[in-house]
Design an enzyme around this catalytic site. Structure first.
Site, PDB file in Angstrom:
ATOM      1  N   CYS A 129      70.559  55.760 -56.813  1.00  0.00           N
ATOM      2  CA  CYS A 129      71.908  56.280 -57.043  1.00  0.00           C
ATOM      3  C   CYS A 129      72.244  57.404 -56.071  1.00  0.00           C
ATOM      4  O   CYS A 129      71.834  58.545 -56.264  1.00  0.00           O
ATOM      5  CB  CYS A 129      72.025  56.765 -58.490  1.00  0.00           C
ATOM      6  SG  CYS A 129      73.620  57.520 -58.810  1.00  0.00           S
ATOM      7  N   CYS A 168      74.223  60.302 -57.516  1.00  0.00           N
ATOM      8  CA  CYS A 168      73.451  61.220 -58.364  1.00  0.00           C
ATOM      9  C   CYS A 168      72.563  62.121 -57.497  1.00  0.00           C
ATOM     10  O   CYS A 168      72.418  63.301 -57.787  1.00  0.00           O
ATOM     11  CB  CYS A 168      72.524  60.465 -59.317  1.00  0.00           C
ATOM     12  SG  CYS A 168      73.238  59.048 -60.102  1.00  0.00           S
ATOM     13  N   ASP A 169      71.928  61.549 -56.490  1.00  0.00           N
ATOM     14  CA  ASP A 169      70.844  62.246 -55.806  1.00  0.00           C
ATOM     15  C   ASP A 169      71.114  62.593 -54.338  1.00  0.00           C
ATOM     16  O   ASP A 169      70.314  63.297 -53.718  1.00  0.00           O
ATOM     17  CB  ASP A 169      69.558  61.397 -55.878  1.00  0.00           C
ATOM     18  CG  ASP A 169      69.147  61.148 -57.319  1.00  0.00           C
ATOM     19  OD1 ASP A 169      69.385  62.040 -58.155  1.00  0.00           O
ATOM     20  OD2 ASP A 169      68.611  60.062 -57.618  1.00  0.00           O
TER      21      ASP A 169
END
Ligand code: NDP
Length: 317
Positions: A137, A140-141
């Protein structure tokens, strides 16, 4: 006459399919209850801007769209529970559903809208560095890889989107794809090809994720890349590895209960959301191996809600 359930309809899953089904069934006064599952809001919670959902001229962020959809369903009386369904019994009516805290719920109908989850390569080294440099992701990261080197694996729209997104943070992005042809749509592929921060490695796969565990702190230092034509292996130094190779339907808990294909996509009747068990309906990515769009998921969620209404009407509800 079968016994009536506590609820008229239970909806399992809260991506665009489940929430659309909730909006429709709630407006039809069926007082749906919805189980949010392991990823409330579904896959759109981990995407960037959605540019192709009709009605949003300038696009909308995935989490924002899901938040609005949930509020829309709640406005009509849908009740949502932050629980995951772990087991079901569809052998007799009313249908039974158990959540992970072992609570039993019963209903006359059930809508399965459990969606799909990211797929991984299956390498031991990938597992070892998951969360320590390996991710599925970018939104997200990606932030953690500011001015660092990352690789993205895959040749579909997800890989294109992730590669483009990562150029906001990373110093360079290498897109690794196992062949020369792409599944990605032309517009997404062109954006990648025009982005000066992205390089392509075609006919290439990751043979191993390489890293260290110095002082008990795991981190990725590179990937061993294998050219599938020549078999040659080379080390590509990088700090981040993003896997974007598609998804698997979240239907394991329904194995042996509902008809599904070899991959796990639920089988529904043509032009309908009906599964092989009457009163149980499926919508969204859990039953769609072909289109897998937010808008098609919402469309099939609407179909499931209408199918539920008609089924309950026929039952004399
Ligand atoms: P896809 O199934 O479209 O693509 C998966 C990619 O991963 C393929 O290129 C495939 O290679 C590759 N792959 C699969 N398994 C492996 C493996 N073991 N090793 C290496 N490579 C592998 O999945 P996506 O998640 O990209 O897209 C799913 C759907 O979501 C599509 O319909 C897409 O259009 C849509 N989508 C739309 C977006 C948008 O419009 N904004 C954004 C993201 C997704 P191969 O081609 O060789 O099989």
């Amino acid at each position: 006459m079968p016994q009536r359930g506590q609820h008229k309809v239970i909806i399992i899953g809260t991506g665009p399919a489940g929430l659309t089904a909730a909006i429709y069934t709630a407006r039809a006064n069926l007082e749906p209850i919805i189980f949010e599952g392991a990823q409330p809001g579904g896959q759109l919670m981990i995407t960037t801007d959605i540019e192709n959902y009709p009605g949003f001229e300038k696009g909308i962020a995935g989490p924002e769209l899901m938040d609005v959809m949930r509020k829309q369903a709640q406005r009509f009386g849908a009740q949502s529970f932050f629980k995951t369904v772990s087991n079901v019994d569809f052998t007799s009516k009313p249908y039974k559903v158990w959540t992970d805290d072992k609570t039993e719920y019963t209903a006359d109908t059930v809508i399965i809208a459990t969606g799909a989850s990211a797929r991984y390569l299956g390498l031991e080294s990938e597992k070892e560095f998951m969360g320590f440099g390996v991710s599925a992701c970018a939104t997200c990261d990606g932030f953690f890889f500011r001015n660092q080197r990352v690789v993205v694996v895959g040749g579909g729209d997800t890989a294109m989107e992730e590669a483009n997104y990562l150029t906001r943070h990373a110093s360079e992005v290498l897109l690794i794809h196992r062949r020369e042809g792409f599944r990605a749509s032309r517009i997404m592929l062109e954006r990648v090809q025009k982005n000066p921060k992205i390089k392509l490695a075609l006919n290439t796969v990751i043979d191993e994720v390489v890293g260290t565990n110095e002082g008990g702190r795991k981190s990725v230092t590179g990937v061993n890349l294998k050219n599938v034509k020549t078999g040659e292996i080379t080390l590509h130094p990088c700090e981040g590895v993003f896997i974007a190779i598609g998804h698997e339907p979240n239907t394991k808990f329904l194995k042996g209960i509902l008809d599904m294909d070899g991959v796990g996509y639920l089988k529904t009747e043509k032009s309908s959301s009906k599964t092989n068990i009457e009163g149980v309906f499926a919508c969204g990515d859990a039953q769609d191996a072909v289109y897998r769009q937010a808008i098609t998921a919402a469309g099939t969620g609407c179909m499931a809600a209408i199918d539920v209404e008609r089924y309950l009407e026929a039952m004399g509800e």
